[in-house]
Design an enzyme around this catalytic site. Sequence first.
Site, PDB file in Angstrom:
ATOM      1  N   ARG A 130      42.603  45.132  29.444  1.00  0.00           N
ATOM      2  CA  ARG A 130      43.548  44.760  29.999  1.00  0.00           C
ATOM      3  C   ARG A 130      44.398  45.357  30.635  1.00  0.00           C
ATOM      4  NH1 ARG A 130      42.190  39.414  32.344  1.00  0.00           N
ATOM      5  NH2 ARG A 130      43.987  38.934  32.851  1.00  0.00           N
TER       6      ARG A 130
ATOM      7  N   GLN B  24      52.962  32.753  33.710  1.00  0.00           N
ATOM      8  CA  GLN B  24      52.031  32.003  33.503  1.00  0.00           C
ATOM      9  C   GLN B  24      51.486  33.719  32.885  1.00  0.00           C
ATOM     10  OE1 GLN B  24      49.592  28.337  33.757  1.00  0.00           O
ATOM     11  NE2 GLN B  24      50.509  29.010  35.433  1.00  0.00           N
TER      12      GLN B  24
ATOM     13  N   VAL C 232      51.288  36.922  31.344  1.00  0.00           N
ATOM     14  CA  VAL C 232      51.171  38.138  30.744  1.00  0.00           C
ATOM     15  C   VAL C 232      51.517  39.965  31.033  1.00  0.00           C
ATOM     16  CG1 VAL C 232      50.169  36.504  28.800  1.00  0.00           C
ATOM     17  CG2 VAL C 232      48.781  38.718  29.846  1.00  0.00           C
ATOM     18  N   ASP C 233      51.321  39.882  31.887  1.00  0.00           N
ATOM     19  CA  ASP C 233      51.372  41.327  32.899  1.00  0.00           C
ATOM     20  C   ASP C 233      53.067  41.141  33.129  1.00  0.00           C
ATOM     21  OD1 ASP C 233      52.032  40.452  35.834  1.00  0.00           O
ATOM     22  OD2 ASP C 233      50.261  39.922  36.174  1.00  0.00           O
TER      23      ASP C 233
ATOM     24  N   HIS D  45      53.983  32.737  28.457  1.00  0.00           N
ATOM     25  CA  HIS D  45      52.806  32.962  27.810  1.00  0.00           C
ATOM     26  C   HIS D  45      52.846  33.922  27.342  1.00  0.00           C
ATOM     27  CE1 HIS D  45      49.762  29.489  30.283  1.00  0.00           C
ATOM     28  NE2 HIS D  45      50.714  28.937  29.600  1.00  0.00           N
TER      29      HIS D  45
ATOM     30  N   CYS E 271      53.790  38.256   9.938  1.00  0.00           N
ATOM     31  CA  CYS E 271      54.639  38.714   8.837  1.00  0.00           C
ATOM     32  C   CYS E 271      55.366  38.631  10.727  1.00  0.00           C
ATOM     33  CB  CYS E 271      55.547  39.243   8.289  1.00  0.00           C
ATOM     34  SG  CYS E 271      55.164  40.664   9.386  1.00  0.00           S
TER      35      CYS E 271
ATOM     36  N   CYS F  28      49.369  45.999  10.085  1.00  0.00           N
ATOM     37  CA  CYS F  28      51.044  45.541  10.485  1.00  0.00           C
ATOM     38  C   CYS F  28      51.602  46.684   9.843  1.00  0.00           C
ATOM     39  CB  CYS F  28      51.813  44.176   9.702  1.00  0.00           C
ATOM     40  SG  CYS F  28      53.082  44.189   9.261  1.00  0.00           S
TER      41      CYS F  28
ATOM     42  N   CYS G  57      53.435  44.689   6.704  1.00  0.00           N
ATOM     43  CA  CYS G  57      52.845  43.696   5.308  1.00  0.00           C
ATOM     44  C   CYS G  57      51.579  43.868   5.471  1.00  0.00           C
ATOM     45  CB  CYS G  57      52.820  42.350   5.791  1.00  0.00           C
ATOM     46  SG  CYS G  57      52.288  41.035   6.790  1.00  0.00           S
TER      47      CYS G  57
ATOM     48  N   SER H 291      46.242  27.501  38.812  1.00  0.00           N
ATOM     49  CA  SER H 291      45.393  26.176  38.404  1.00  0.00           C
ATOM     50  C   SER H 291      45.729  25.254  37.805  1.00  0.00           C
ATOM     51  CB  SER H 291      43.925  26.306  37.787  1.00  0.00           C
ATOM     52  OG  SER H 291      43.808  26.724  36.635  1.00  0.00           O
TER      53      SER H 291
HETATM   54  N1  APR Z   1      46.833  34.344  46.044  1.00  0.00           N
HETATM   55  C1  APR Z   1      46.601  32.757  45.684  1.00  0.00           C
HETATM   56  N2  APR Z   1      46.646  32.026  44.973  1.00  0.00           N
HETATM   57  C2  APR Z   1      44.995  32.482  44.219  1.00  0.00           C
HETATM   58  C3  APR Z   1      44.532  33.856  45.030  1.00  0.00           C
HETATM   59  C4  APR Z   1      46.015  34.786  45.230  1.00  0.00           C
HETATM   60  N3  APR Z   1      45.308  35.733  46.184  1.00  0.00           N
HETATM   61  N4  APR Z   1      43.327  34.029  43.861  1.00  0.00           N
HETATM   62  C5  APR Z   1      43.280  33.004  43.110  1.00  0.00           C
HETATM   63  N5  APR Z   1      44.058  32.475  42.997  1.00  0.00           N
HETATM   64  C6  APR Z   1      44.313  31.429  42.588  1.00  0.00           C
HETATM   65  C7  APR Z   1      43.200  30.365  42.253  1.00  0.00           C
HETATM   66  O1  APR Z   1      42.330  29.889  43.208  1.00  0.00           O
HETATM   67  C8  APR Z   1      43.628  29.664  41.034  1.00  0.00           C
HETATM   68  O2  APR Z   1      43.949  28.417  41.374  1.00  0.00           O
HETATM   69  O3  APR Z   1      44.851  31.918  41.147  1.00  0.00           O
HETATM   70  C9  APR Z   1      45.267  30.584  40.566  1.00  0.00           C
HETATM   71  C10 APR Z   1      44.078  31.015  39.173  1.00  0.00           C
HETATM   72  O4  APR Z   1      43.645  29.569  38.451  1.00  0.00           O
HETATM   73  P1  APR Z   1      43.684  30.482  36.752  1.00  0.00           P
HETATM   74  O5  APR Z   1      42.930  31.791  36.819  1.00  0.00           O
HETATM   75  O6  APR Z   1      43.300  29.230  35.867  1.00  0.00           O
HETATM   76  O7  APR Z   1      44.403  31.874  35.778  1.00  0.00           O
HETATM   77  P2  APR Z   1      46.148  30.374  35.631  1.00  0.00           P
HETATM   78  O8  APR Z   1      46.269  28.930  36.856  1.00  0.00           O
HETATM   79  O9  APR Z   1      47.009  31.215  35.742  1.00  0.00           O
HETATM   80  O10 APR Z   1      46.259  29.694  34.523  1.00  0.00           O
HETATM   81  C11 APR Z   1      46.830  29.216  33.151  1.00  0.00           C
HETATM   82  O11 APR Z   1      45.447  29.966  31.283  1.00  0.00           O
HETATM   83  O12 APR Z   1      43.532  31.346  30.753  1.00  0.00           O
HETATM   84  C12 APR Z   1      44.733  30.953  30.346  1.00  0.00           C
HETATM   85  O13 APR Z   1      47.109  31.694  29.208  1.00  0.00           O
HETATM   86  C13 APR Z   1      46.195  32.086  30.094  1.00  0.00           C
HETATM   87  O14 APR Z   1      48.239  32.366  31.784  1.00  0.00           O
HETATM   88  C14 APR Z   1      46.736  31.878  31.930  1.00  0.00           C
HETATM   89  C15 APR Z   1      46.699  29.951  32.205  1.00  0.00           C
END
Ligand code: APR
Length: 242
Positions: free
Chosen positions: A55, A86, A88-89, A106, A117, A134, A137, A178
């Site tokens: 990733r 949310q 991490v990139d 996140h 540590c 690490c 440690c 989501s």
């Molecule tokens: N533009 C806008 N929304 C989009 C697109 C796009 N091009 N493509 C997909 N989506 C929407 C999907 O419909 C979905 O609702 O982005 C959402 C991605 O949902 P998830 O994969 O669940 O990602 P996220 O909501 O960021 O998840 C939250 O969960 O897995 C953990 O820590 C992880 O930060 C992450 C968190």
Amino acid sequence: MRVLVITGAGVSAESGISTFRGKDGYWRNLDPTKLATPKAFARNPDLVWDWYRERRQRIRKAQPNPAHQAIANLALQADEFLLVTQNVDDLHLRAGLAAEKMVQIHGDIFMTRCSRCDFRRSEHEHEDGDLPKCPQCSALMRPGVVWFGEQLDAVKIGIVENFMRGGDSDLVIVAGTSALFGYIIDWALRARGQAGQLIEVNPEETWLSQFAAKSFREPAGVALPRLVNELLSNVNRRAPTY
Ligand code: APR
């Protein structure tokens, strides 16, 4: 104008970073929501590190897309602004958003931290495949992200809560998530307060959709530049209502 933006994996999807819950998120036939857990790391740290290294490499090669750029642009123009991502990139940062205007709730995939540590280091270069230990440690190092079931960083929560205390937001934009976590829903609704507008950008309906003044069922890279342009061209006249 006071603005809170909340983003999730969908905002980086058009940069080629797969979302967590979409079908493209699977890696070696494994469900990411089962890999990003303390249990998976304890059972098989090599496997979890392989996934994170891949990733990382994909993110290094990716470029910010028009959605990231639109958010950075909005941040420059708004009187008060906070992005809670949310993701991490580092694509929001690379699009030019000032670090002090965002919270990576996140964590940061390029951070490697000790599982015992407080040692941590940033890793932006290509890495080899050894399990990192690490230097302080000798315990196993882990990615500096928040896994399922783990606590959010209290300092980061504090930054978001501080922004909330500063007053209701005129505009809350929730894009590409989501919205499955209670704290994301809570922040979006509380920030909007009584008079603000909640706007959702997501091709799919989410639990937040019912509260949104407007939901754009489009990719973020299409809807956000248009939305931000409209907002900024209206800002000196009157606030647009959706
Ligand atoms: N533009 C806008 N929304 C989009 C697109 C796009 N091009 N493509 C997909 N989506 C929407 C999907 O419909 C979905 O609702 O982005 C959402 C991605 O949902 P998830 O994969 O669940 O990602 P996220 O909501 O960021 O998840 C939250 O969960 O897995 C953990 O820590 C992880 O930060 C992450 C968190």
